[in-house]
Design a protein around this motif. Sequence first.
Motif, PDB file in Angstrom:
ATOM      1  N   ILE A   1       0.829  -1.206   0.000  1.00 39.02           N
ATOM      2  CA  ILE A   1       0.000   0.000   0.000  1.00 39.02           C
ATOM      3  C   ILE A   1       0.862   1.255   0.000  1.00 39.02           C
ATOM      4  O   ILE A   1       0.571   2.227  -0.707  1.00 39.02           O
ATOM      5  N   TYR A   2       1.939   1.255   0.794  1.00 38.76           N
ATOM      6  CA  TYR A   2       2.799   2.434   0.873  1.00 38.76           C
ATOM      7  C   TYR A   2       3.433   2.735  -0.480  1.00 38.76           C
ATOM      8  O   TYR A   2       3.522   3.886  -0.898  1.00 38.76           O
ATOM      9  N   LYS A   3       3.842   1.643  -1.191  1.00 36.78           N
ATOM     10  CA  LYS A   3       4.440   1.837  -2.513  1.00 36.78           C
ATOM     11  C   LYS A   3       3.416   2.391  -3.486  1.00 36.78           C
ATOM     12  O   LYS A   3       3.717   3.280  -4.292  1.00 36.78           O
ATOM     13  N   GLU A   4       2.173   1.894  -3.410  1.00 38.05           N
ATOM     14  CA  GLU A   4       1.114   2.398  -4.268  1.00 38.05           C
ATOM     15  C   GLU A   4       0.845   3.869  -3.999  1.00 38.05           C
ATOM     16  O   GLU A   4       0.661   4.666  -4.923  1.00 38.05           O
ATOM     17  N   ASN A   5       0.816   4.242  -2.710  1.00 37.87           N
ATOM     18  CA  ASN A   5       0.588   5.646  -2.342  1.00 37.87           C
ATOM     19  C   ASN A   5       1.703   6.533  -2.879  1.00 37.87           C
ATOM     20  O   ASN A   5       1.449   7.651  -3.349  1.00 37.87           O
ATOM     21  N   ASN A   6       2.947   6.037  -2.808  1.00 38.27           N
ATOM     22  CA  ASN A   6       4.069   6.809  -3.336  1.00 38.27           C
ATOM     23  C   ASN A   6       3.952   6.985  -4.845  1.00 38.27           C
ATOM     24  O   ASN A   6       4.252   8.046  -5.387  1.00 38.27           O
ATOM     25  N   ASN A   7       3.521   5.934  -5.522  1.00 39.87           N
ATOM     26  CA  ASN A   7       3.357   6.024  -6.979  1.00 39.87           C
ATOM     27  C   ASN A   7       2.309   7.074  -7.346  1.00 39.87           C
ATOM     28  O   ASN A   7       2.498   7.863  -8.273  1.00 39.87           O
ATOM     29  N   GLU A   8       1.199   7.087  -6.600  1.00 40.63           N
ATOM     30  CA  GLU A   8       0.143   8.069  -6.851  1.00 40.63           C
ATOM     31  C   GLU A   8       0.628   9.482  -6.518  1.00 40.63           C
ATOM     32  O   GLU A   8       0.334  10.437  -7.238  1.00 40.63           O
ATOM     33  N   LEU A   9       1.398   9.575  -5.414  1.00 43.20           N
ATOM     34  CA  LEU A   9       1.945  10.874  -5.019  1.00 43.20           C
ATOM     35  C   LEU A   9       2.938  11.378  -6.060  1.00 43.20           C
ATOM     36  O   LEU A   9       2.958  12.572  -6.390  1.00 43.20           O
ATOM     37  N   ASP A  10       3.757  10.477  -6.581  1.00 43.22           N
ATOM     38  CA  ASP A  10       4.741  10.861  -7.592  1.00 43.22           C
ATOM     39  C   ASP A  10       4.062  11.456  -8.830  1.00 43.22           C
ATOM     40  O   ASP A  10       4.567  12.410  -9.421  1.00 43.22           O
ATOM     41  N   ILE A  11       2.937  10.888  -9.211  1.00 44.02           N
ATOM     42  CA  ILE A  11       2.200  11.397 -10.376  1.00 44.02           C
ATOM     43  C   ILE A  11       1.732  12.821 -10.118  1.00 44.02           C
ATOM     44  O   ILE A  11       1.866  13.705 -10.975  1.00 44.02           O
ATOM     45  N   GLN A  12       1.201  13.077  -8.903  1.00 42.10           N
ATOM     46  CA  GLN A  12       0.739  14.423  -8.546  1.00 42.10           C
ATOM     47  C   GLN A  12       1.904  15.407  -8.498  1.00 42.10           C
ATOM     48  O   GLN A  12       1.794  16.537  -8.994  1.00 42.10           O
ATOM     49  N   ILE A  13       3.019  14.971  -7.920  1.00 47.09           N
ATOM     50  CA  ILE A  13       4.200  15.844  -7.818  1.00 47.09           C
ATOM     51  C   ILE A  13       4.715  16.208  -9.209  1.00 47.09           C
ATOM     52  O   ILE A  13       5.016  17.380  -9.493  1.00 47.09           O
ATOM     53  N   MET A  14       4.822  15.229 -10.094  1.00 46.44           N
ATOM     54  CA  MET A  14       5.331  15.491 -11.435  1.00 46.44           C
ATOM     55  C   MET A  14       4.393  16.407 -12.213  1.00 46.44           C
ATOM     56  O   MET A  14       4.850  17.263 -12.979  1.00 46.44           O
ATOM     57  N   GLU A  15       3.097  16.260 -11.982  1.00 49.23           N
ATOM     58  CA  GLU A  15       2.126  17.118 -12.666  1.00 49.23           C
ATOM     59  C   GLU A  15       2.288  18.571 -12.241  1.00 49.23           C
ATOM     60  O   GLU A  15       2.335  19.474 -13.083  1.00 49.23           O
ATOM     61  N   ILE A  16       2.412  18.813 -10.930  1.00 46.88           N
ATOM     62  CA  ILE A  16       2.584  20.173 -10.411  1.00 46.88           C
ATOM     63  C   ILE A  16       3.926  20.743 -10.854  1.00 46.88           C
ATOM     64  O   ILE A  16       4.036  21.905 -11.263  1.00 46.88           O
ATOM     65  N   TYR A  17       4.967  19.926 -10.761  1.00 50.60           N
ATOM     66  CA  TYR A  17       6.318  20.338 -11.147  1.00 50.60           C
ATOM     67  C   TYR A  17       6.367  20.735 -12.621  1.00 50.60           C
ATOM     68  O   TYR A  17       6.948  21.759 -12.990  1.00 50.60           O
ATOM     69  N   THR A  18       5.720  19.938 -13.461  1.00 43.96           N
ATOM     70  CA  THR A  18       5.710  20.210 -14.898  1.00 43.96           C
ATOM     71  C   THR A  18       4.905  21.464 -15.214  1.00 43.96           C
ATOM     72  O   THR A  18       5.322  22.298 -16.029  1.00 43.96           O
ATOM     73  N   GLU A  19       3.747  21.609 -14.573  1.00 37.52           N
ATOM     74  CA  GLU A  19       2.908  22.790 -14.804  1.00 37.52           C
ATOM     75  C   GLU A  19       3.621  24.073 -14.391  1.00 37.52           C
ATOM     76  O   GLU A  19       3.399  25.126 -14.969  1.00 37.52           O
TER      77      GLU A  19
ATOM     78  N   ARG B   1      10.417  12.360  -2.174  1.00 33.18           N
ATOM     79  CA  ARG B   1       9.913  11.839  -3.442  1.00 33.18           C
ATOM     80  C   ARG B   1      10.568  12.563  -4.628  1.00 33.18           C
ATOM     81  O   ARG B   1      10.861  11.940  -5.650  1.00 33.18           O
ATOM     82  N   MET B   2      10.779  13.876  -4.495  1.00 34.98           N
ATOM     83  CA  MET B   2      11.436  14.626  -5.566  1.00 34.98           C
ATOM     84  C   MET B   2      12.866  14.124  -5.764  1.00 34.98           C
ATOM     85  O   MET B   2      13.360  14.051  -6.891  1.00 34.98           O
ATOM     86  N   LYS B   3      13.517  13.786  -4.656  1.00 33.95           N
ATOM     87  CA  LYS B   3      14.875  13.249  -4.759  1.00 33.95           C
ATOM     88  C   LYS B   3      14.853  11.911  -5.478  1.00 33.95           C
ATOM     89  O   LYS B   3      15.720  11.625  -6.322  1.00 33.95           O
ATOM     90  N   GLU B   4      13.865  11.056  -5.154  1.00 34.34           N
ATOM     91  CA  GLU B   4      13.724   9.766  -5.835  1.00 34.34           C
ATOM     92  C   GLU B   4      13.447   9.957  -7.322  1.00 34.34           C
ATOM     93  O   GLU B   4      13.923   9.198  -8.155  1.00 34.34           O
ATOM     94  N   LEU B   5      12.656  10.969  -7.642  1.00 32.59           N
ATOM     95  CA  LEU B   5      12.308  11.252  -9.037  1.00 32.59           C
ATOM     96  C   LEU B   5      13.420  11.995  -9.776  1.00 32.59           C
ATOM     97  O   LEU B   5      13.329  12.224 -10.981  1.00 32.59           O
ATOM     98  N   GLU B   6      14.453  12.406  -9.006  1.00 29.42           N
ATOM     99  CA  GLU B   6      15.594  13.149  -9.551  1.00 29.42           C
ATOM    100  C   GLU B   6      15.154  14.457 -10.201  1.00 29.42           C
ATOM    101  O   GLU B   6      15.556  14.801 -11.322  1.00 29.42           O
ATOM    102  N   ILE B   7      14.291  15.187  -9.486  1.00 26.87           N
ATOM    103  CA  ILE B   7      13.858  16.502  -9.963  1.00 26.87           C
ATOM    104  C   ILE B   7      14.116  17.529  -8.864  1.00 26.87           C
ATOM    105  O   ILE B   7      14.119  17.197  -7.672  1.00 26.87           O
TER     106      ILE B   7
END
Length: 282
Positions: A31-49, A78-84
């Motif tokens: 569950i924690y990994k799934e939550n991180n995956n969903e969070l990563d999508i939101q973070i990347m969307e905001i970061y890109t926008e 999470r940003m560090k994991e995503l390398e952004i």
Amino acid sequence: MKDKHSIRLLCKCMGIHHSVYYYHKNNKTNIYKENNNELDIQIMEIYTESKRRYGSPKIQKVLANKGIKVSQKRVARRMKELEIRSIVVKKYNYAGNKKVDDTNKPNLLKQDFKAIEPKQKWVGDITYIYTKEIGWTYLAIVMDLYDLKIVGYSYGKHMTADLVIQALNNAVCNRGIKEKMIFHSDLGSQYTSNDYEELLKRLNIQHSYSKKGYPYDNASMESFNAILKKEKVNQKSYITFEEARLAIFEFIESWYNNRRIHSSLGYITPNEKERLYYEKTA
């Protein structure tokens, strides 16, 4: 209990087929990994926008506004994991003013950058933008300290008094003025010219001046210039004057005034700050 009884017997007692147990055992989810995956999508969307302009503090605030509760430290991880990461601030090198006459040019602002209402305190400055077509070009800005909104600006090929006069006229048209309000600038020749001083007098605006070679007296304007360079101008090379003009328009009107949240405003935009004021006083 399964040490004492077989899985088949336990499943039978619970009324489920043993195959169901083995399916979930072999396909259990993290569950924690799934939550991180969903969070990563939101973070990347905001970061890109934000065009890579937002770091973890602002992204955390945007997530909170969406109803997603997460700590700023977790967003940073999470940003560090995503390398952004947000665009790195480039240091501002201040060369100081040339010799100018500061007689009878008081600092009325006195580094008090807070305003209790619009049209109380404005600040102005000129910044440089390079184009391959003609070399250096110049942007004159007027900011209202109440909501940090850019209320007037003028972009030109020459750094003249006309440039700053046009920026002020645009600010007056866009926001209006109040008697005895303050306009603060440095001691540059454009702002101390007879034409500019006469315009301020006709508008009944008090002129406040930074001390010679002391940029901290106009820190809010210096901060905007740094944001403009960091988040827009330094991200690419501009070929033509027109290309740079359109980029400035997009940055100020679409991004800075309308979408960029500011920690000093309680993580809202300049336009939101302005709207809330007029809703409250209506």
